[in-house]
Write an enzyme that holds these catalytic residues in place. Structure first.
Site, PDB file in Angstrom:
ATOM      1  N   ILE A  86      33.621  43.146  35.862  1.00 26.53           N
ATOM      2  CA  ILE A  86      34.097  43.981  37.207  1.00 26.53           C
ATOM      3  C   ILE A  86      33.426  45.291  36.873  1.00 26.53           C
ATOM      4  O   ILE A  86      32.849  45.779  37.859  1.00 26.53           O
ATOM      5  CB  ILE A  86      35.742  44.380  36.755  1.00 26.53           C
ATOM      6  CG1 ILE A  86      36.255  42.987  37.006  1.00 26.53           C
ATOM      7  CG2 ILE A  86      35.970  45.427  37.805  1.00 26.53           C
ATOM      8  CD1 ILE A  86      37.795  42.806  36.640  1.00 26.53           C
ATOM      9  N   CYS A 138      36.978  48.354  30.444  1.00 22.00           N
ATOM     10  CA  CYS A 138      37.286  47.811  29.427  1.00 22.00           C
ATOM     11  C   CYS A 138      38.588  47.070  29.048  1.00 22.00           C
ATOM     12  O   CYS A 138      39.364  47.789  29.523  1.00 22.00           O
ATOM     13  CB  CYS A 138      36.701  48.514  28.158  1.00 22.00           C
ATOM     14  SG  CYS A 138      37.534  50.074  28.044  1.00 22.00           S
ATOM     15  N   THR A 178      41.638  50.758  36.824  1.00 16.38           N
ATOM     16  CA  THR A 178      42.207  49.440  37.332  1.00 16.38           C
ATOM     17  C   THR A 178      42.095  48.613  36.253  1.00 16.38           C
ATOM     18  O   THR A 178      42.191  47.379  36.444  1.00 16.38           O
ATOM     19  CB  THR A 178      41.367  48.793  38.521  1.00 16.38           C
ATOM     20  OG1 THR A 178      39.743  48.825  37.713  1.00 16.38           O
ATOM     21  CG2 THR A 178      41.207  50.032  39.566  1.00 16.38           C
ATOM     22  N   ARG A 199      43.641  48.384  32.265  1.00 20.48           N
ATOM     23  CA  ARG A 199      44.878  48.251  31.637  1.00 20.48           C
ATOM     24  C   ARG A 199      45.833  49.701  31.353  1.00 20.48           C
ATOM     25  O   ARG A 199      45.023  50.664  31.004  1.00 20.48           O
ATOM     26  CB  ARG A 199      44.984  47.346  30.356  1.00 20.48           C
ATOM     27  CG  ARG A 199      44.720  45.781  30.685  1.00 20.48           C
ATOM     28  CD  ARG A 199      46.028  45.130  31.305  1.00 20.48           C
ATOM     29  NE  ARG A 199      45.825  43.793  31.324  1.00 20.48           N
ATOM     30  CZ  ARG A 199      45.417  43.316  32.531  1.00 20.48           C
ATOM     31  NH1 ARG A 199      45.231  44.198  33.514  1.00 20.48           N
ATOM     32  NH2 ARG A 199      45.356  41.856  32.536  1.00 20.48           N
ATOM     33  N   HIS A 235      49.161  47.735  40.653  1.00 25.29           N
ATOM     34  CA  HIS A 235      48.401  46.435  39.892  1.00 25.29           C
ATOM     35  C   HIS A 235      48.055  45.547  40.927  1.00 25.29           C
ATOM     36  O   HIS A 235      48.221  44.378  41.016  1.00 25.29           O
ATOM     37  CB  HIS A 235      49.369  45.912  38.861  1.00 25.29           C
ATOM     38  CG  HIS A 235      48.187  45.341  37.632  1.00 25.29           C
ATOM     39  ND1 HIS A 235      48.754  45.249  36.346  1.00 25.29           N
ATOM     40  CD2 HIS A 235      47.075  44.607  37.758  1.00 25.29           C
ATOM     41  CE1 HIS A 235      47.831  44.777  35.757  1.00 25.29           C
ATOM     42  NE2 HIS A 235      46.783  44.211  36.753  1.00 25.29           N
TER      43      HIS A 235
HETATM   44  P1  NAD Z   1      34.823  41.267  30.884  1.00 23.53           P
HETATM   45  O1  NAD Z   1      35.457  40.535  29.798  1.00 23.53           O
HETATM   46  O2  NAD Z   1      33.794  40.634  31.774  1.00 23.53           O
HETATM   47  O3  NAD Z   1      34.322  42.709  30.393  1.00 23.53           O
HETATM   48  C1  NAD Z   1      34.865  43.539  29.721  1.00 23.53           C
HETATM   49  C2  NAD Z   1      33.806  44.410  28.994  1.00 23.53           C
HETATM   50  O4  NAD Z   1      34.370  45.500  28.268  1.00 23.53           O
HETATM   51  C3  NAD Z   1      32.965  43.668  28.213  1.00 23.53           C
HETATM   52  O5  NAD Z   1      31.521  43.941  28.628  1.00 23.53           O
HETATM   53  C4  NAD Z   1      33.164  44.157  26.525  1.00 23.53           C
HETATM   54  O6  NAD Z   1      32.060  44.386  25.841  1.00 23.53           O
HETATM   55  C5  NAD Z   1      33.721  45.614  27.037  1.00 23.53           C
HETATM   56  N1  NAD Z   1      34.223  46.268  25.939  1.00 23.53           N
HETATM   57  C6  NAD Z   1      35.047  45.532  25.010  1.00 23.53           C
HETATM   58  N2  NAD Z   1      35.504  46.509  24.025  1.00 23.53           N
HETATM   59  C7  NAD Z   1      35.004  47.747  24.663  1.00 23.53           C
HETATM   60  C8  NAD Z   1      35.198  49.227  24.159  1.00 23.53           C
HETATM   61  N3  NAD Z   1      35.761  49.539  23.084  1.00 23.53           N
HETATM   62  N4  NAD Z   1      34.510  50.029  25.037  1.00 23.53           N
HETATM   63  C9  NAD Z   1      33.778  49.699  26.274  1.00 23.53           C
HETATM   64  N5  NAD Z   1      33.478  48.658  26.541  1.00 23.53           N
HETATM   65  C10 NAD Z   1      34.199  47.738  25.711  1.00 23.53           C
HETATM   66  O7  NAD Z   1      36.183  41.425  31.863  1.00 23.53           O
HETATM   67  P2  NAD Z   1      36.474  41.808  33.410  1.00 23.53           P
HETATM   68  O8  NAD Z   1      36.619  40.653  33.968  1.00 23.53           O
HETATM   69  O9  NAD Z   1      35.161  42.829  33.566  1.00 23.53           O
HETATM   70  O10 NAD Z   1      37.824  42.722  33.455  1.00 23.53           O
HETATM   71  C11 NAD Z   1      37.874  44.049  32.753  1.00 23.53           C
HETATM   72  C12 NAD Z   1      39.266  44.411  32.766  1.00 23.53           C
HETATM   73  O11 NAD Z   1      39.948  44.427  34.032  1.00 23.53           O
HETATM   74  C13 NAD Z   1      40.188  43.372  32.034  1.00 23.53           C
HETATM   75  O12 NAD Z   1      40.326  43.545  30.497  1.00 23.53           O
HETATM   76  C14 NAD Z   1      41.411  43.584  32.733  1.00 23.53           C
HETATM   77  O13 NAD Z   1      42.350  44.303  31.833  1.00 23.53           O
HETATM   78  C15 NAD Z   1      41.235  44.354  33.837  1.00 23.53           C
HETATM   79  N6  NAD Z   1      41.584  43.823  35.026  1.00 23.53           N
HETATM   80  C16 NAD Z   1      42.576  44.302  36.116  1.00 23.53           C
HETATM   81  C17 NAD Z   1      42.953  43.560  37.074  1.00 23.53           C
HETATM   82  C18 NAD Z   1      43.785  44.330  38.135  1.00 23.53           C
HETATM   83  O14 NAD Z   1      44.090  43.799  38.923  1.00 23.53           O
HETATM   84  N7  NAD Z   1      44.029  45.938  37.949  1.00 23.53           N
HETATM   85  C19 NAD Z   1      42.232  42.358  37.394  1.00 23.53           C
HETATM   86  C20 NAD Z   1      41.516  41.635  36.689  1.00 23.53           C
HETATM   87  C21 NAD Z   1      41.295  42.329  35.206  1.00 23.53           C
END
Ligand code: NAD
Length: 332
Positions: free
Chosen positions: A157, A207, A234, A236, A297
């Site tokens: 994302i 993240c 967007t 958590r 959300h």
């Molecule tokens: P993803 O696993 O593809 O990417 C997460 C990234 O965060 C990874 O590159 C990881 O290395 C990085 N990360 C881990 N620890 C970190 C830190 N301490 N500092 C900075 N970066 C760090 O996940 P995604 O599919 O891109 O989703 C990201 C987040 O979006 C999910 O964790 C979820 O909580 C949230 N999400 C929200 C919705 C919504 O409807 N609002 C929907 C889907 C996902």
């Protein structure tokens, strides 16, 4: 198999039933509007598996209760797994499967929409023009072009959000524990977290919520940011210390905030509470700021995302039929 779906709204039930039909899934599917918590876990009595969403609770007590009533698998119809105690699930031999990706576009596009709305104040303009008030006072925005956007977490994302911001002509910088080749290909430049805080005009959080990222946006982090910074979450709610955020807003250090997630959202989001007295004072306080925008959300909420969630959930159910292999298993 008998499978219970918790936190089911009409849109979930319709999409899941249609996908089950399309995929030839003939198990007994039961849909409950209730959120999963200790008191509602017995609804799964006699079920082989349950399907839950972001604001369900699968802590130790709930997992023990589910195990007692016969549940052997928990299927998450989302990517994040912060609502389940994976240690306890492993101890009890409960298989945990998830939907690792369903539409990163949905979330990245919503984050971009929040950024545009906060900046150009479409929400306020909409209300005004409905009353034939065409006064522009209070609607002043800024050019995104040339601004620095900081992306925290450049996974699926975050990388896409960075690409969109780059399309506006922004300089995009990012912090992640790993560099993502896709993000680099969009011209995103990796910097330290402190540099991201210091240089960004707009910060967007992407993240996951881990113990290590809990309240990563706290008093100290806000202190390092530019005065007037725009903050978008967007990801958590638990990433932001809400009390520190409120102090940042009151002191004008934070210029504007858009939240699709909130650390106390469990039990609030996804239901109609109009007419009730909202008890969470941090939450209600946020609504006193003209420069705070909240969505419930809903970043994931597109037709494509719902269909992909349903498809992967049916694939996960198929995997349960044969006790694996589990391509979408979440392990501690
Ligand atoms: P993803 O696993 O593809 O990417 C997460 C990234 O965060 C990874 O590159 C990881 O290395 C990085 N990360 C881990 N620890 C970190 C830190 N301490 N500092 C900075 N970066 C760090 O996940 P995604 O599919 O891109 O989703 C990201 C987040 O979006 C999910 O964790 C979820 O909580 C949230 N999400 C929200 C919705 C919504 O409807 N609002 C929907 C889907 C996902």
């Amino acid at each position: 198999m008998k499978i219970a779906f918790f936190s089911s709204h009409a849109y979930d039930t319709e999409t899941m039933k249609a996908m089950a039909k399309q995929e030839g899934i003939e198990h007994e599917l039961h849909f409950f509007a209730h959120r999963l918590q200790y008191a509602t876990a017995p609804l799964a009595t006699g079920c082989d598996a349950i399907v839950i969403f972001v604001n369900d609770t699968a802590n130790a007590a709930v997992l023990h209760k589910l195990h007692e009533v016969g549940v052997r698998a928990v299927l998450l119809r989302c990517a994040g797994f912060d609502m389940i105690n994976l240690d306890v699930a492993a101890e009890l031999g409960i298989t945990v499967l998830r939907v690792p990706a369903y539409s990163p576009f949905a979330v990245a596009e919503h984050a971009a929409g929040l950024m545009m709305t906060l900046n150009r104040k479409y929400h306020r303009a909409y209300n005004r023009t409905r009353e034939f008030n065409f006064n522009l006072q209070g609607l002043l925005g800024f050019d995104l072009h040339g601004k620095t956007v900081g992306v925290m977490g450049t996974g699926k994302i975050g990388a896409l959000f960075g690409k969109i911001a780059a399309g506006f002509g922004c300089k995009v910088i990012a912090y992640d524990v790993y560099e993502n080749a896709e993000a680099l290909s969009y011209g995103i430049e990796y910097v330290s977290l402190d540099e991201l805080f210091a240089q960004s005009d707009i910060i967007s959080l992407h993240c996951p919520l881990f113990p290590s990222t809990h309240h990563v946006i706290n008093e100290d982090a806000i202190g390092k940011m530019k005065k007037g910074v725009m903050l978008i979450n967007t990801s958590r709610g638990g990433l932001i210390d809400t009390k520190a955020l409120i102090r940042g807003l009151k002191s004008d250090k934070i210029g504007s905030v858009a939240l699709d997630v909130f650390e106390g959202e469990n039990g609030i989001f996804y239901d109609d509470h109009s007419g009730e007295i909202m008890q969470d004072e941090n939450f209600t306080k946020l609504f006193t700021f003209h420069n705070v925008l909240v969505t419930g959300h809903q970043a994931f909420f597109t037709k494509e995302a719902l269909e992909n969630i349903a498809k992967t959930t049916m694939d996960n159910i198929r995997a349960l039929e044969t006790s694996g292999p589990y391509v979408n298993e979440v392990k501690k």
